[in-house]
Design an enzyme around this catalytic site. Structure first.
Site, PDB file in Angstrom:
ATOM      1  N   GLU A 190      72.575 -59.028 -16.517  1.00 22.65           N
ATOM      2  CA  GLU A 190      71.405 -58.154 -16.695  1.00 22.65           C
ATOM      3  C   GLU A 190      71.186 -57.875 -18.189  1.00 22.65           C
ATOM      4  O   GLU A 190      70.048 -57.712 -18.632  1.00 22.65           O
ATOM      5  CB  GLU A 190      71.579 -56.836 -15.924  1.00 22.65           C
ATOM      6  CG  GLU A 190      71.632 -56.975 -14.391  1.00 22.65           C
ATOM      7  CD  GLU A 190      70.267 -57.257 -13.738  1.00 22.65           C
ATOM      8  OE1 GLU A 190      69.236 -57.298 -14.439  1.00 22.65           O
ATOM      9  OE2 GLU A 190      70.243 -57.454 -12.506  1.00 22.65           O
ATOM     10  N   ASN A 250      62.270 -57.785 -13.611  1.00 14.64           N
ATOM     11  CA  ASN A 250      62.556 -58.659 -12.464  1.00 14.64           C
ATOM     12  C   ASN A 250      62.765 -60.105 -12.894  1.00 14.64           C
ATOM     13  O   ASN A 250      62.959 -60.975 -12.037  1.00 14.64           O
ATOM     14  CB  ASN A 250      61.398 -58.607 -11.452  1.00 14.64           C
ATOM     15  CG  ASN A 250      61.211 -57.217 -10.899  1.00 14.64           C
ATOM     16  OD1 ASN A 250      62.145 -56.413 -10.922  1.00 14.64           O
ATOM     17  ND2 ASN A 250      60.016 -56.903 -10.425  1.00 14.64           N
ATOM     18  N   HIS A 290      65.009 -62.643 -11.053  1.00 17.08           N
ATOM     19  CA  HIS A 290      65.354 -62.069  -9.758  1.00 17.08           C
ATOM     20  C   HIS A 290      64.633 -62.732  -8.587  1.00 17.08           C
ATOM     21  O   HIS A 290      65.085 -62.619  -7.440  1.00 17.08           O
ATOM     22  CB  HIS A 290      65.084 -60.556  -9.745  1.00 17.08           C
ATOM     23  CG  HIS A 290      66.110 -59.772 -10.516  1.00 17.08           C
ATOM     24  ND1 HIS A 290      66.303 -59.928 -11.865  1.00 17.08           N
ATOM     25  CD2 HIS A 290      67.011 -58.819 -10.114  1.00 17.08           C
ATOM     26  CE1 HIS A 290      67.277 -59.111 -12.273  1.00 17.08           C
ATOM     27  NE2 HIS A 290      67.715 -58.423 -11.228  1.00 17.08           N
ATOM     28  N   HIS A 302      75.842 -59.791  -7.638  1.00 11.85           N
ATOM     29  CA  HIS A 302      74.412 -59.772  -7.964  1.00 11.85           C
ATOM     30  C   HIS A 302      74.112 -60.464  -9.303  1.00 11.85           C
ATOM     31  O   HIS A 302      73.202 -61.309  -9.397  1.00 11.85           O
ATOM     32  CB  HIS A 302      73.933 -58.321  -7.995  1.00 11.85           C
ATOM     33  CG  HIS A 302      72.516 -58.162  -8.431  1.00 11.85           C
ATOM     34  ND1 HIS A 302      71.449 -58.538  -7.648  1.00 11.85           N
ATOM     35  CD2 HIS A 302      71.986 -57.691  -9.599  1.00 11.85           C
ATOM     36  CE1 HIS A 302      70.315 -58.286  -8.304  1.00 11.85           C
ATOM     37  NE2 HIS A 302      70.618 -57.775  -9.476  1.00 11.85           N
ATOM     38  N   HIS A 308      67.430 -63.470  -6.156  1.00 17.25           N
ATOM     39  CA  HIS A 308      67.601 -62.826  -4.841  1.00 17.25           C
ATOM     40  C   HIS A 308      67.766 -63.874  -3.748  1.00 17.25           C
ATOM     41  O   HIS A 308      68.537 -63.674  -2.795  1.00 17.25           O
ATOM     42  CB  HIS A 308      66.402 -61.927  -4.518  1.00 17.25           C
ATOM     43  CG  HIS A 308      66.460 -60.597  -5.211  1.00 17.25           C
ATOM     44  ND1 HIS A 308      65.358 -59.832  -5.461  1.00 17.25           N
ATOM     45  CD2 HIS A 308      67.515 -59.890  -5.708  1.00 17.25           C
ATOM     46  CE1 HIS A 308      65.712 -58.715  -6.090  1.00 17.25           C
ATOM     47  NE2 HIS A 308      67.013 -58.737  -6.248  1.00 17.25           N
ATOM     48  N   ARG A 311      56.959 -53.051 -16.201  1.00 19.75           N
ATOM     49  CA  ARG A 311      58.326 -52.912 -15.665  1.00 19.75           C
ATOM     50  C   ARG A 311      58.731 -54.145 -14.855  1.00 19.75           C
ATOM     51  O   ARG A 311      59.914 -54.409 -14.665  1.00 19.75           O
ATOM     52  CB  ARG A 311      58.434 -51.634 -14.818  1.00 19.75           C
ATOM     53  CG  ARG A 311      59.883 -51.380 -14.375  1.00 19.75           C
ATOM     54  CD  ARG A 311      60.123 -49.995 -13.848  1.00 19.75           C
ATOM     55  NE  ARG A 311      61.524 -49.834 -13.465  1.00 19.75           N
ATOM     56  CZ  ARG A 311      62.126 -48.686 -13.248  1.00 19.75           C
ATOM     57  NH1 ARG A 311      61.461 -47.561 -13.383  1.00 19.75           N
ATOM     58  NH2 ARG A 311      63.406 -48.635 -12.903  1.00 19.75           N
ATOM     59  N   LYS A 355      65.798 -51.397 -21.668  1.00 20.52           N
ATOM     60  CA  LYS A 355      65.331 -50.950 -20.349  1.00 20.52           C
ATOM     61  C   LYS A 355      64.560 -49.633 -20.457  1.00 20.52           C
ATOM     62  O   LYS A 355      63.491 -49.484 -19.859  1.00 20.52           O
ATOM     63  CB  LYS A 355      66.501 -50.819 -19.363  1.00 20.52           C
ATOM     64  CG  LYS A 355      66.004 -50.298 -18.028  1.00 20.52           C
ATOM     65  CD  LYS A 355      66.848 -50.590 -16.822  1.00 20.52           C
ATOM     66  CE  LYS A 355      66.112 -50.086 -15.581  1.00 20.52           C
ATOM     67  NZ  LYS A 355      66.821 -50.241 -14.339  1.00 20.52           N
ATOM     68  N   GLU A 413      56.605 -49.159 -12.085  1.00 19.83           N
ATOM     69  CA  GLU A 413      56.512 -50.614 -11.893  1.00 19.83           C
ATOM     70  C   GLU A 413      55.133 -51.081 -11.432  1.00 19.83           C
ATOM     71  O   GLU A 413      55.000 -51.810 -10.465  1.00 19.83           O
ATOM     72  CB  GLU A 413      57.591 -51.092 -10.910  1.00 19.83           C
ATOM     73  CG  GLU A 413      57.878 -52.570 -11.045  1.00 19.83           C
ATOM     74  CD  GLU A 413      59.070 -53.043 -10.245  1.00 19.83           C
ATOM     75  OE1 GLU A 413      60.136 -52.417 -10.307  1.00 19.83           O
ATOM     76  OE2 GLU A 413      58.899 -54.053  -9.544  1.00 19.83           O
ATOM     77  N   ARG A 449      64.230 -30.427  -1.622  1.00 15.74           N
ATOM     78  CA  ARG A 449      63.100 -31.011  -2.371  1.00 15.74           C
ATOM     79  C   ARG A 449      63.446 -31.371  -3.818  1.00 15.74           C
ATOM     80  O   ARG A 449      62.568 -31.516  -4.661  1.00 15.74           O
ATOM     81  CB  ARG A 449      61.882 -30.087  -2.369  1.00 15.74           C
ATOM     82  CG  ARG A 449      61.335 -29.818  -0.985  1.00 15.74           C
ATOM     83  CD  ARG A 449      59.918 -29.324  -1.043  1.00 15.74           C
ATOM     84  NE  ARG A 449      59.429 -29.062   0.300  1.00 15.74           N
ATOM     85  CZ  ARG A 449      59.527 -27.894   0.910  1.00 15.74           C
ATOM     86  NH1 ARG A 449      60.103 -26.879   0.280  1.00 15.74           N
ATOM     87  NH2 ARG A 449      59.066 -27.731   2.120  1.00 15.74           N
ATOM     88  N   LYS A 492      65.161 -45.296 -10.482  1.00 16.41           N
ATOM     89  CA  LYS A 492      65.019 -45.799  -9.107  1.00 16.41           C
ATOM     90  C   LYS A 492      66.208 -45.303  -8.288  1.00 16.41           C
ATOM     91  O   LYS A 492      67.368 -45.502  -8.684  1.00 16.41           O
ATOM     92  CB  LYS A 492      64.990 -47.327  -9.085  1.00 16.41           C
ATOM     93  CG  LYS A 492      63.666 -47.924  -9.535  1.00 16.41           C
ATOM     94  CD  LYS A 492      63.664 -49.432  -9.342  1.00 16.41           C
ATOM     95  CE  LYS A 492      62.339 -50.034  -9.770  1.00 16.41           C
ATOM     96  NZ  LYS A 492      62.356 -51.515  -9.702  1.00 16.41           N
TER      97      LYS A 492
HETATM   98  N1  GLY Z   1      66.333 -53.017 -11.675  1.00 14.61           N
HETATM   99  C1  GLY Z   1      65.016 -53.185 -12.145  1.00 14.61           C
HETATM  100  C2  GLY Z   1      64.329 -51.884 -12.407  1.00 14.61           C
HETATM  101  O1  GLY Z   1      64.974 -50.865 -12.553  1.00 14.61           O
HETATM  102  O2  GLY Z   1      63.135 -51.871 -12.459  1.00 14.61           O
END
Ligand code: GLY
Length: 353
Positions: free
Chosen positions: A173, A231, A234, A253, A238, A227, A213, A223, A109, A131
């Protein structure tokens, strides 16, 4: 979601020793892929705290960011005696930090973990912001969790081991962070000479980029709103990445994001009034350093379908964008008609061709 500590390293050995020692752990594990186990692990292996670390090595590349690799990490933790009080260090690019972070978030956990990103892309993006996850059922990042590392150690020394394409991929980025933050940072990024990289300058730019960031993630860790600024570039990016993959010519990428930013800056200009001089300046930098992806108007339908199938950018069948009214002036949750999207592709072909 608790905040993670980002450390811009002067000496990765000393900083890692300090970060690891700040935890009261019973066993230390280090997750690396076959590449970072060979090239990066020896650089930190002699640090006193790392001598007894149990290495867990997974396959290289996004195709290994899957349930099998995750189960392997869980299995190794279990078999080698990890407890709720164990600590994990992830040493690698975004694939390692995403998967290792998810393994840490779920084992017993949740156990604490430290990210040591080794690619520029993971330093400024994947390793920061909490993330974690894996690909599943053919879908990227389909299963995961928001679970920030306790510490992220950023050492630009690792960037010296990367080829130019991988540096540029991460730099895209950073350029995105410049566009969504402020004009001073944006112009500093565009002024850099990517043919002759100044690593001291890069370290300063990386520190600022990570700060951009972090500030956004601190406002909206899950997000739900701002946040989504991360994107930018993207939605089209993408689609370019998937198109390149389908065409048997995969691209990094960051290259796809750079080309996506060309389209989304133009959309920003048309729909949100992004200044034309800043559009021209940014597009010129991308054209000079990233070249272009080849497609013709016969590919527009395919590219548009790919955008519509990207779950991240679509709600109620409408393609969503983050746009900019100026550098740092963010407009989330914007949409565009199919006709407008095709105009972006026209702009791209005319400008980048
Ligand atoms: N890669 C975009 C984010 O971390 O929200």
């Amino acid at each position: 979601m608790s905040k993670q500590e980002v450390i811009i390293c002067r000496n990765v050995g000393e900083d890692l020793e300090r970060a690891v020692s700040s935890h009261a752990y019973d066993r230390l594990f280090v997750v690396a892929d076959e590449h970072t186990a060979r090239c990066c692990l020896p650089l930190v292996r002699d640090i006193p705290c790392m001598r007894d670390a149990v290495p867990v090595c997974i396959g290289v590349g996004d195709m290994h960011k899957n349930l099998e690799s995750l189960a392997y990490v869980w299995g190794q933790l279990s078999e080698k005696g990890a407890t709720r009080h164990s600590l994990l260090v992830n040493l690698g690019g975004g694939m390692v930090t995403d998967l290792g972070g998810f393994a840490a978030a779920t084992f017993k956990r949740g156990i604490p973990y430290i990210n040591v990103p080794t690619t520029l892309l993971s330093m400024v993006d994947a390793a920061v912001g909490g993330k974690t996850g894996i690909n599943f059922n053919g879908l990227k990042n389909e299963v995961g969790a928001f679970a920030p590392a306790d510490q992220v150690l950023i050492d630009c020394g690792f960037v010296r081991t990367l080829d130019r394409d991988n540096v540029l991929s991460g730099y895209a980025e950073m350029l995105k962070h410049g566009l969504i933050s402020d004009t001073a940072h944006w112009s500093e990024l565009l002024a850099a000479d990517m043919e002759h990289i100044d690593y001291d300058l890069l370290q300063r730019l990386v520190a600022r980029s990570v700060q951009v960031k972090e500030d956004i993630v601190a406002q909206d860790p899950r997000e739900r709103g701002i946040r989504k600024a991360l994107n930018f570039g993207h939605t089209v990016g993408h689609a370019f990445e998937s198109f390149a993959m389908m065409s048997g010519r995969p691209v990094l990428h960051g290259y796809a994001v750079a080309w996506g930013m060309v389209c989304e800056l133009y959309l920003s200009h048309v729909q949100a009034g992004f200044p034309s001089d800043k559009l021209r300046h940014t597009v010129a930098f991308i054209k000079e350093n990233y070249g272009r992806i080849g497609f013709t108007c016969r590919d527009y339908d395919t590219l548009y379908e790919l955008m519509k199938h990207d779950k991240k950018n679509v709600s109620a069948g409408v393609v969503n964008f983050t746009l900019l009214a100026d550098v740092g002036d963010i407009r989330i949750d914007q949409t565009a008609s199919q006709e407008t999207v095709y105009e972006l592709f026209d702009f791209y072909s005319e400008t980048m061709g």
